[in-house]
Design an enzyme around this catalytic site. Structure first.
Site, mmCIF file in Angstrom:
data_model
loop_
_atom_site.group_PDB
_atom_site.id
_atom_site.type_symbol
_atom_site.label_atom_id
_atom_site.label_comp_id
_atom_site.label_asym_id
_atom_site.label_seq_id
_atom_site.Cartn_x
_atom_site.Cartn_y
_atom_site.Cartn_z
ATOM 1 C CG ASP A 186 11.187 7.747 -127.946
ATOM 2 O OD1 ASP A 186 11.432 6.961 -127.430
ATOM 3 O OD2 ASP A 186 11.706 8.515 -128.753
ATOM 4 C CG HIS A 187 14.068 7.988 -124.373
ATOM 5 N ND1 HIS A 187 14.917 7.224 -123.549
ATOM 6 C CD2 HIS A 187 14.183 7.633 -125.657
ATOM 7 C CE1 HIS A 187 15.688 6.611 -124.441
ATOM 8 N NE2 HIS A 187 15.122 6.960 -125.499
ATOM 9 C CE LYS A 229 20.014 12.177 -129.520
ATOM 10 N NZ LYS A 229 18.945 11.142 -129.580
ATOM 11 C CD GLU A 271 11.864 0.585 -127.979
ATOM 12 O OE1 GLU A 271 11.260 0.466 -128.844
ATOM 13 O OE2 GLU A 271 12.784 1.465 -127.689
ATOM 14 C CG HIS A 324 16.270 4.320 -128.927
ATOM 15 N ND1 HIS A 324 15.972 4.738 -127.842
ATOM 16 C CD2 HIS A 324 15.543 3.362 -129.430
ATOM 17 C CE1 HIS A 324 14.827 3.929 -127.430
ATOM 18 N NE2 HIS A 324 14.746 3.127 -128.329
#
Ligand SMILES: [Zn+2]
Length: 487
Positions: free
Chosen positions: A155-156, A306, A264, A338
């Site tokens: 991810d990221h 978050k 992605e 996200h």
């Protein structure tokens, strides 16, 4: 040695070429048991050999090496592309113990789970590697006998080096974070943007002008998009380097990959929401360069902080989501949402507008459910974590943007043990525990011993069933609110 059968994980029972394999819950850790030495899987596993009522038996650690043997002989324990699923959900597991609960809940839905999903930031903060994260998911899949397929998302990732790390570790989803290649032009004058545009390579400018200014674009939905000179220049200045970066990474690393990769492109870590026209500007170029996208993560309006609900205007969110969805449908990929933990007020909108063809990522909320277990079973430990988090909050804020105000968090000293759980319903307290996980997990005393890490793992190990229950309930609420179809 006699086995205590009460400690066997029933779904972990597997047979392969005459050997029987299963997981048991030991005093301090899980072990893999293999009985019957005729098979190559038995021979390849690392462990200590003994005998059980005359049958050769091997007691093995749940190590990375052994997880590779398991992956070799039980193909469904390998991560795969999740393209066969219309709906998919990222279930980041920072501790590596949440996947059994995730597997239990996902089996009730027609949705594909990404069980291994961590960013470099999360790996650094938790002191784990891509291999560690994936092997935890592999063992959970083996333990639960889960055969429907799961993904593993690096991810990221921000550079080719990071993408390589994830691919080498066997990951099947690559989320390319293009934020470092996106120019922020907020506050710049029209003249500044014009100058930046004229500084771009002449051939690129000519190509872009030819492609974007000579026609209106009709989407499959019938909707049309058109670029003014000004809009094209702004989008080129902001996004062209990100487009080039994504094409380069895809051509160099994803296209040659032997296994199916869900690729992605994330453009969500920007200071302003992604304009649908910008989304189209990026998507059209990627599509024409032959980049096979699994998903795109735009930055949506409002705030996706978050571990708490969405902050923003729901009507505006729906309209922007519709515009992004039209583009995603036109090119045939999913939108990716996200920071999807706990966004209950927008889940129904996401489910409706994407018609379930969407990827949603969660991570922190699974850690918060682990904290809930600690509150229930070891309130004294929770009080220590809480005090430590308050003390080190400033440090954690360097990694995460949150609005939390510690003044709104009740004083834990005034709460009885059975009142502590109310903190998990209070946004500031949630964010406090959410963003300090790395500091909590890595904190050591002066003799180099972990302050909390071992006790946290111990508490969750002893209360595995409760953690599973909490995850089934909480992630189940996510899936239901998203309107994902149940089985
Ligand atoms: Zn993101």
């Amino acid at each position: 040695m006699a086995l205590n059968i009460g400690r066997v994980y029933p779904n972990s029972l597997h047979e392969k070429d005459g050997s029987v394999l299963f997981l048991i819950k030991g005093e301090r850790e899980k072990k893999l048991i293999a009985i019957g030495d005729a098979s190559s899987v038995f021979r390849e596993l690392e462990g200590s050999i003994s005998s059980n009522d005359g049958f050769p038996m091997k007691v093995c650690d749940l190590s990375i090496t052994n997880s590779h043997v398991i992956r070799k002989y039980f193909p469904y324990t390998r991560p795969v592309s999740l393209r066969k699923f219309r709906s998919t959900i990222g279930l980041g597991d920072r501790l590596g113990v949440a996947s059994p609960g995730h597997i239990e809940v996902i089996q009730g839905y027609n949705a594909g789970p990404v069980l291994a999903q961590q960013s470099i930031r999360e790996l650094t903060l938790t002191g784990r590697t891509f291999e560690d994260v994936l092997q935890d998911a592999v063992w959970a899949v083996f333990q639960e006998g889960y055969r429907d397929g799961f993904g593993a998302d690096g991810d990221h990732l921000k550079s080719t080096e990071e993408v390589k790390l994830a691919l080498d570790a066997g990951y099947t989803m690559i989320t390319l974070d293009c934020s470092e290649h996106i120019n922020d032009i907020a506050g710049l004058s029209k003249g500044d943007v014009e100058r930046m545009y004229m500084n771009m390579d002449k051939g690129t400018r000519e190509r872009l002008e030819m492609r974007f200014l000579s026609e209106e674009f009709k989407l499959e939905s019938g909707f049309t998009l058109a670029f003014s000179q000004e809009a094209l220049k702004a989008n080129a200045v902001i996004y062209q380097k990100a487009v080039d970066f994504a094409v380069d990474v895809f051509d160099a690393m994803i296209r040659p990959c032997q296994r199916g990769i869900d690729f992605e492109m994330s453009i969500d870590e920007t200071s302003t929401p992604t304009d649908p026209l910008a989304h189209f500007f990026v998507a059209l170029q990627l599509s024409e360069a032959g980049v096979d996208l699994y998903s795109v993560a735009p930055r949506f309006c409002g705030e996706f902080q978050k571990g708490i609900d969405y902050i923003g205007n729901l009507k505006q969110f729906r309209e922007e989501l519709q515009a992004h969805q039209r583009i995603a449908s036109h090119f045939g990929y999913k939108l990716s949402v996200h920071s999807g933990s706990d966004k209950f007020s927008v889940f129904p909108i996401i489910g409706e507008e994407t018609n379930g063809h969407v990827h949603v990522k969660t991570a922190g909320t699974n850690w918060l459910e682990a904290i809930r277990v600690i509150i229930h079973r070891d309130p004294a430990l929770y009080r220590e974590l809480h005090a430590f988090a308050l003390e080190h909050l400033a440090e954690a804020r360097r990694y995460y943007h949150v609005t939390l105000d510690t003044g709104r968090i009740p004083d834990v000293a005034s709460l009885k043990d059975d009142e502590l759980e109310s903190l998990m319903a209070q946004n500031d307290a949630r964010q406090l525990m959410h963003i300090t996980y790395g500091l909590i997990l890595q904190a050591k005393d002066c003799s180099g011993e972990y302050l909390f890490r071992d006790r946290i793992y111990r508490c969750l190990y002893e209360n595995e069933t409760l953690y599973n229950e909490f995850l089934v309930k909480h992630i189940g609420n996510h899936l239901r609110a998203l309107g994902f179809r149940s089985r």
